[in-house]
Scaffold this motif. Structure first.
Motif, short mmCIF file in Angstrom:
data_model
loop_
_atom_site.label_atom_id
_atom_site.label_comp_id
_atom_site.label_asym_id
_atom_site.label_seq_id
_atom_site.Cartn_x
_atom_site.Cartn_y
_atom_site.Cartn_z
N THR A 144 0.82 -1.22 0.00
CA THR A 144 0.00 0.00 0.00
C THR A 144 0.86 1.27 0.00
OG1 THR A 144 -0.18 -0.25 2.41
CG2 THR A 144 -2.00 -1.09 1.08
N PRO A 145 0.28 2.39 -0.49
CA PRO A 145 1.01 3.65 -0.60
C PRO A 145 0.85 4.53 0.63
CG PRO A 145 -1.08 3.90 -1.69
CD PRO A 145 -1.09 2.52 -1.06
N PHE A 146 1.45 5.73 0.56
CA PHE A 146 1.53 6.56 1.77
C PHE A 146 0.30 7.41 2.02
CE2 PHE A 146 1.78 10.89 0.28
CZ PHE A 146 2.11 10.74 -1.07
N GLU A 173 -3.67 -0.81 -8.62
CA GLU A 173 -4.28 0.52 -8.47
C GLU A 173 -3.16 1.53 -8.54
OE1 GLU A 173 -7.41 1.26 -8.21
OE2 GLU A 173 -8.35 -0.65 -7.74
N LEU A 174 -3.06 2.24 -9.68
CA LEU A 174 -1.87 3.06 -9.90
C LEU A 174 -2.20 4.56 -9.99
CD1 LEU A 174 -0.17 0.57 -12.40
CD2 LEU A 174 -0.11 0.59 -9.90
N GLY A 175 -1.31 5.30 -10.59
CA GLY A 175 -1.42 6.76 -10.56
C GLY A 175 -2.62 7.29 -11.33
N GLY A 193 9.32 -5.32 -0.18
CA GLY A 193 8.21 -5.31 -1.15
C GLY A 193 8.56 -6.20 -2.33
N GLU A 194 9.76 -5.99 -2.82
CA GLU A 194 10.25 -6.78 -3.96
C GLU A 194 10.26 -8.28 -3.62
OE1 GLU A 194 11.50 -5.02 -6.77
OE2 GLU A 194 12.06 -6.85 -7.82
N GLU A 236 1.44 13.09 -13.37
CA GLU A 236 0.78 13.18 -12.07
C GLU A 236 1.64 14.02 -11.13
OE1 GLU A 236 0.88 9.63 -9.52
OE2 GLU A 236 -1.24 9.96 -9.09
N GLU A 241 6.67 2.92 3.50
CA GLU A 241 7.69 3.25 4.49
C GLU A 241 7.48 4.64 5.09
OE1 GLU A 241 7.97 2.13 1.39
OE2 GLU A 241 10.01 2.39 0.64
N THR A 243 -1.25 -1.04 -4.52
CA THR A 243 -1.62 0.34 -4.83
C THR A 243 -0.37 1.19 -4.68
OG1 THR A 243 -3.86 0.01 -3.97
CG2 THR A 243 -3.14 2.27 -4.27
N GLY A 244 -0.11 1.99 -5.71
CA GLY A 244 1.07 2.85 -5.67
C GLY A 244 1.25 3.54 -7.00
N SER A 245 2.46 3.99 -7.25
CA SER A 245 2.73 4.77 -8.46
C SER A 245 2.74 3.85 -9.69
CB SER A 245 4.08 5.46 -8.32
OG SER A 245 5.08 4.47 -8.15
N LYS A 268 2.30 -5.03 3.62
CA LYS A 268 3.47 -4.15 3.70
C LYS A 268 3.02 -2.71 3.44
CE LYS A 268 6.39 -2.15 1.18
NZ LYS A 268 6.64 -0.96 2.01
N CYS A 276 -5.05 10.00 -5.43
CA CYS A 276 -4.93 9.43 -6.78
C CYS A 276 -6.14 9.80 -7.63
CB CYS A 276 -4.81 7.92 -6.69
SG CYS A 276 -6.15 7.19 -5.71
P1 NAD Z 1 5.03 4.02 -4.49
O1 NAD Z 1 4.79 3.36 -5.79
O2 NAD Z 1 6.30 4.75 -4.29
O3 NAD Z 1 4.92 2.96 -3.30
C1 NAD Z 1 3.79 2.15 -3.12
C2 NAD Z 1 4.16 0.93 -2.31
O4 NAD Z 1 5.02 0.11 -3.11
C3 NAD Z 1 4.93 1.23 -1.03
O5 NAD Z 1 4.52 0.36 -0.01
C4 NAD Z 1 6.36 0.94 -1.43
O6 NAD Z 1 7.19 0.59 -0.35
C5 NAD Z 1 6.17 -0.24 -2.35
N1 NAD Z 1 7.29 -0.50 -3.26
C6 NAD Z 1 8.21 0.36 -3.73
N2 NAD Z 1 9.10 -0.29 -4.53
C7 NAD Z 1 8.71 -1.58 -4.56
C8 NAD Z 1 9.21 -2.75 -5.23
N3 NAD Z 1 10.29 -2.71 -6.00
N4 NAD Z 1 8.54 -3.89 -5.04
C9 NAD Z 1 7.43 -3.96 -4.27
N5 NAD Z 1 6.92 -2.89 -3.60
C10 NAD Z 1 7.56 -1.72 -3.76
O7 NAD Z 1 3.78 4.98 -4.26
P2 NAD Z 1 3.56 6.09 -3.14
O8 NAD Z 1 4.45 7.26 -3.44
O9 NAD Z 1 3.58 5.48 -1.78
O10 NAD Z 1 2.03 6.47 -3.44
C11 NAD Z 1 1.63 7.43 -4.36
C12 NAD Z 1 1.19 6.80 -5.65
O11 NAD Z 1 0.14 5.86 -5.40
C13 NAD Z 1 0.61 7.81 -6.61
O12 NAD Z 1 1.07 7.55 -7.90
C14 NAD Z 1 -0.89 7.58 -6.50
O13 NAD Z 1 -1.63 7.97 -7.64
C15 NAD Z 1 -0.94 6.11 -6.29
N6 NAD Z 1 -2.22 5.74 -5.68
C16 NAD Z 1 -3.12 5.07 -6.43
C17 NAD Z 1 -4.37 4.75 -5.89
C18 NAD Z 1 -5.41 4.02 -6.68
O14 NAD Z 1 -6.39 3.60 -6.10
N7 NAD Z 1 -5.23 3.83 -7.96
C19 NAD Z 1 -4.64 5.11 -4.57
C20 NAD Z 1 -3.68 5.79 -3.83
C21 NAD Z 1 -2.46 6.10 -4.39
#
Ligand code: NAD
Length: 492
Positions: A163-165, A264-266, A226-227, A395, A192, A241-243, A189, A298
């Motif tokens: 999950t993201p921040f 679920e991405l950007g 995470g990896e 974004e 961070e 969910t993340g970038s 996870k 997001c």
């Molecule tokens: P991020 O991609 O930097 O991190 C997301 C998660 O992935 C964190 O827990 C991080 O530790 C983990 N991660 C990083 N590298 C990894 C790897 N190599 N392997 C596995 N896991 C890894 O995103 P962020 O900066 O925490 O969050 C912001 C992003 O999330 C924005 O792009 C936003 O649009 C997106 N987001 C999307 C949604 C949605 O529903 N689509 C919701 C909230 C946030």
């Protein structure tokens, strides 16, 4: 007992948070290799506590614990799982003050937002999936050979929830609640930057009666643990969910092992104000769409597209109103915009605003850091940018709104669909036919008409294009945590 309600958060204080440990197999423990990392309060920039920096050995233990708990949890009747999930919702509400305080401290979220949105939505998600847990049924099928044929819906196994921040509580419960409802076990996870509420939720899940090992929480870095989780052969599904950049990488790693994934991405949503809109309402929705969660949303609406006859008036109204949106301490109940969650997020916004100036953008509100400690940025409105500017295309993920002009409906739709993203979109019009016509043509997982950010656990959301695939919320999310097995018994 405290409950979630509408009373102002006048009594909520910054909590003292104990150093975080890992939650594996129902036990709290230190990481195998003993590492820790700091958690910073973004509204002051000071360290508030530290949490365990898990290693790959801890992840292995967490996956083993989830695997060991799986058979028992999967065999627990749906009705009994539902009772436990209902209790989770009850404990979330009973401990709402703690959750609001921890989440606001960690993310810099205004308490006025955190209580009704983050904490209440978390409770509602557990309730929603508690109801669905009781109705996970297969179907009988009539086929032309003499047989009794039916389908079963079975859980997938161990789910890695990454999950993201920005919405730690909501985006972890949007995975954990349907995963548990369907009979899966989980290794979570959290990001961070903002790991604290995941640890408090682990306590709450245990208090509600979720058996040890069913949900495990490992805190640490994405590139390390995470990896490792993505690659772990004991993980049966990845809910990420993340970038977009990290998601693309995660999809290539876990997809290579044919693991089912929810991505679920950007996002970079367009919000269109047509000439037949209720302009005052539209401006209110536009402001909400980009300041909500300090723009770290997001599904925020950072690209405002305005019909040419309204353009100058809308820009002027935004320039007048936006500087008055209350920015300040997240623990002040009057605050609407808190700090950004970290220095790296703030510097990214600064880079985008500098680029906007180079690309011919006119800053009509904000444009710089606030003159105070912590990671505050004034809500910013940028007019007149060309579509080709990276500030429009990428974004930004901060409290920044670009405003562009369009002449025709077709042009507005083309501009709205003209970035790689497709998570949310919205439009303002009093014309019903136009509302449906345009909603159908927007490339997005969710379209809002005449307001912004209307969300509910029953309404699925997710992306198209670079915003990912799969859906969270709704029965769609539950389905994503099950697979169908067909059983055909000969009657011959
Ligand atoms: P991020 O991609 O930097 O991190 C997301 C998660 O992935 C964190 O827990 C991080 O530790 C983990 N991660 C990083 N590298 C990894 C790897 N190599 N392997 C596995 N896991 C890894 O995103 P962020 O900066 O925490 O969050 C912001 C992003 O999330 C924005 O792009 C936003 O649009 C997106 N987001 C999307 C949604 C949605 O529903 N689509 C919701 C909230 C946030």
């Amino acid at each position: 007992m405290t409950t979630v309600d509408d009373r102002p958060d006048t009594t909520l204080r910054r909590p003292d948070v104990s150093p975080g440990r890992l939650f594996i197999g129902g036990q709290w423990r230190e990481p195998a290799e003993g590492g820790r990392f700091n958690v910073v309060d973004p509204s002051t920039g000071t360290v508030v506590t530290s949490v365990a920096r898990a290693s790959t050995a801890d992840v292995n233990d967490a996956v083993d614990a989830a695997r060991a708990a799986f058979d028992g949890w999967a065999a627990t009747p749906g009705r009994h799982r539902a009772r436990i999930l209902h209790r989770v919702a009850d404990v979330v509400r009973a401990r709402a003050d703690e959750l609001v305080a921890v989440e606001s401290l960690d993310v810099g979220k205004p308490v006025s937002l955190c209580r009704p949105v983050d904490v209440e939505t978390t409770a509602e998600q557990y309730e929603y999936y508690a109801a669905l847990a009781q109705g996970i049924d297969g179907a009988t099928r009539q086929i032309p050979i003499p047989s009794h044929a039916y389908t079963r819906r079975e859980p997938l196994g161990v789910v890695a929830a990454i999950t993201p921040f920005n919405f730690p509580l909501i985006l972890s419960s949007s995975k954990i609640a349907p995963a548990l409802a369907a009979g899966n076990t989980v290794v979570h996870k959290p990001a961070e930057d903002t790991p604290l509420s995941a640890l408090l939720m682990a306590e709450i899940l245990a208090e509600a009666g979720v058996p040890g090992g069913v949900v495990n929480v490992v805190t640490g870095y994405g590139s390390e643990i995470g990896e490792h989780l993505l690659r772990h052969p004991g993980v049966d599904k990845v809910a990420f969910t993340g970038s977009t950049a990290v998601g693309r990488h995660a999809a290539s790693v876990a997809g290579g092992q044919l693991k089912p994934m929810t991505m679920e991405l950007g996002g970079n949503a367009a919000h269109i104000i047509f000439e037949d809109a209720d302009v005052e309402k539209a401006i209110g929705a536009a402001i909400k769409g980009f300041v909500f969660n300090t723009g770290q949303f997001c599904m925020g609406g950072p690209r405002l597209l305005v019909a040419a006859p309204l353009y100058d008036a809308v820009v002027e109204a935004l320039a007048g109103a936006v500087p008055h949106v209350p920015l300040g301490d997240p623990f002040d109940p009057a605050t609407v915009i808190g700090p950004m969650a970290g220095e790296r997020h703030l510097s990214k916004v600064e880079r985008h605003v500098a680029q906007a100036k180079k690309d011919g953008g006119r800053i009509v509100a904000g444009g710089q850091r606030a003159d105070r400690d912590g990671f505050f940025f004034h809500p910013t409105v940028i007019a007149d940018l060309p579509d080709s500017s990276s500030v429009v295309q990428e974004e930004i993920f901060g409290p920044v709104l670009t405003v562009q002009r369009f002449d025709t409906e077709d042009e507005a739709i083309a501009m709205a669909n003209g970035t790689p993203y497709g998570l949310a979109a919205g439009l303002q019009t009093e014309n019903l036919a136009r509302a449906h016509r345009v909603a159908a043509r927007l490339q997005a997982g969710i379209v809002w008409v005449n307001d912004w950010a209307m969300l509910d656990p029953a309404i699925p959301f997710g992306g198209v294009k670079d915003s990912g695939y799969g859906r969270e919320y709704g029965p769609e999310a539950l389905a994503a945590y099950t697979r169908t097995k067909s059983v055909v018994i000969s009657l011959a």
